[in-house]
Design a protein around this motif. Structure first.
Motif, PDB file in Angstrom:
ATOM      1  N   GLN A 104       0.847  -1.205   0.000  1.00 17.87           N
ATOM      2  CA  GLN A 104       0.000   0.000   0.000  1.00 17.87           C
ATOM      3  C   GLN A 104       0.880   1.251   0.000  1.00 17.87           C
ATOM      4  N   VAL A 105       0.315   2.371  -0.403  1.00 12.24           N
ATOM      5  CA  VAL A 105       1.104   3.571  -0.692  1.00 12.24           C
ATOM      6  C   VAL A 105       1.228   4.570   0.459  1.00 12.24           C
ATOM      7  N   LEU A 106       0.512   4.356   1.556  1.00 14.11           N
ATOM      8  CA  LEU A 106       0.517   5.336   2.638  1.00 14.11           C
ATOM      9  C   LEU A 106       1.605   5.104   3.683  1.00 14.11           C
ATOM     10  N   ALA A 107       2.090   3.889   3.799  1.00 10.63           N
ATOM     11  CA  ALA A 107       3.038   3.538   4.855  1.00 10.63           C
ATOM     12  C   ALA A 107       4.264   4.448   4.841  1.00 10.63           C
ATOM     13  N   GLY A 108       4.562   5.002   6.006  1.00  7.63           N
ATOM     14  CA  GLY A 108       5.737   5.844   6.171  1.00  7.63           C
ATOM     15  C   GLY A 108       5.578   7.285   5.745  1.00  7.63           C
ATOM     16  N   LYS A 109       4.467   7.636   5.107  1.00  9.51           N
ATOM     17  CA  LYS A 109       4.277   9.018   4.653  1.00  9.51           C
ATOM     18  C   LYS A 109       4.011   9.929   5.854  1.00  9.51           C
ATOM     19  N   PRO A 110       4.709  11.071   5.939  1.00  8.49           N
ATOM     20  CA  PRO A 110       4.372  12.054   6.962  1.00  8.49           C
ATOM     21  C   PRO A 110       2.966  12.598   6.715  1.00  8.49           C
ATOM     22  N   PHE A 136      -2.742   3.261  12.139  1.00  9.24           N
ATOM     23  CA  PHE A 136      -2.819   1.838  11.825  1.00  9.24           C
ATOM     24  C   PHE A 136      -2.236   1.561  10.435  1.00  9.24           C
ATOM     25  N   LEU A 137      -2.411   2.499   9.521  1.00  8.92           N
ATOM     26  CA  LEU A 137      -1.894   2.348   8.158  1.00  8.92           C
ATOM     27  C   LEU A 137      -0.414   2.709   8.065  1.00  8.92           C
ATOM     28  N   ASN A 138       0.195   2.938   9.212  1.00  8.01           N
ATOM     29  CA  ASN A 138       1.628   3.170   9.342  1.00  8.01           C
ATOM     30  C   ASN A 138       2.088   4.496   8.744  1.00  8.01           C
ATOM     31  N   MET A 139       1.183   5.488   8.765  1.00  3.14           N
ATOM     32  CA  MET A 139       1.608   6.824   8.377  1.00  3.14           C
ATOM     33  C   MET A 139       2.357   7.432   9.555  1.00  3.14           C
ATOM     34  N   ASN A 140       3.195   8.386   9.265  1.00 10.20           N
ATOM     35  CA  ASN A 140       4.006   9.061  10.268  1.00 10.20           C
ATOM     36  C   ASN A 140       3.282  10.362  10.640  1.00 10.20           C
ATOM     37  N   VAL A 141       2.462  10.308  11.674  1.00  5.43           N
ATOM     38  CA  VAL A 141       1.542  11.405  11.996  1.00  5.43           C
ATOM     39  C   VAL A 141       2.222  12.482  12.840  1.00  5.43           C
TER      40      VAL A 141
END
Length: 186
Positions: A104-110, A136-141
């Motif tokens: 998936q494309v969201l992981a790690g995105k600030p 949960f989607l592993n974004m960097n919030v």
């Protein structure tokens, strides 16, 4: 040095929504410091595994936009103490692996979150729910500062257009913090 690319995702499809206007205000604050684009996603179908592979062209297009972005800035309204269904649907599509070999494309995105509402909660409750999902989607919030603007009608001009008055310094502070947050993760 490569210019940062920020992709804004507005949780309302309405062309003149307060949150779309807030995204436009954020774009003005960012100015030349980064490339800033509002994602158009009204053509995304409801998530349905029957049409997942191959994905609809609209899904492919938004996934590419997310992949190209260095960071995502969410602008969400609050509907019944939650973020809108259209935003959830988009995130459902973006949360799925693209293929057996591409995640998936969201992981790690600030990610940063802002919102404006005519009500008194200023989208704070919806933002909390959104943080739960994107974490949960592993974004960097970036949890602070978040921007919650209540009583939107107090910052609207005679033509019904958003003119941030009391809230503009807070938007500027969040934009500055988000740019630093992104740069510190590169």
């Amino acid at each position: 040095m490569k210019k940062i690319k920020i992709l804004a995702i507005v949780g309302s499809l309405r062309r003149e929504s307060f949150n779309r206007q807030l995204a436009t205000a954020a774009q003005a604050v960012i100015g030349e410091q980064a490339d800033f684009e509002v994602l158009e996603f009204a053509d995304i179908p409801m998530m349905n595994q029957d049409i997942e592979f191959p994905e609809p062209q609209a899904v492919s297009r938004v996934r590419e936009k997310v992949k190209e972005a260095d960071a995502i800035w969410f602008f969400t309204p609050e509907y019944n103490h939650y973020f809108p269904g259209v935003l959830k649907n988009l995130l459902d599509w973006l949360s799925r692996p693209i293929s057996d070999s591409e995640p998936q494309v969201l992981a790690g995105k600030p990610a940063a979150i802002s919102g404006i509402s005519p009500g008194m909660s200023g989208t704070g409750i919806a933002q909390d729910h959104l943080v739960t999902l994107i974490s949960f989607l592993n974004m960097n919030v970036m949890n602070t500062p978040r921007l919650t603007i209540p009583n939107a009608m107090q910052q609207v001009n005679g033509q019904g257009k958003l003119e941030l008055t009391a809230s503009k310094p807070f938007l500027e502070k969040q934009a500055e913090a988000f740019l630093r947050f992104i740069q510190n993760r590169k």
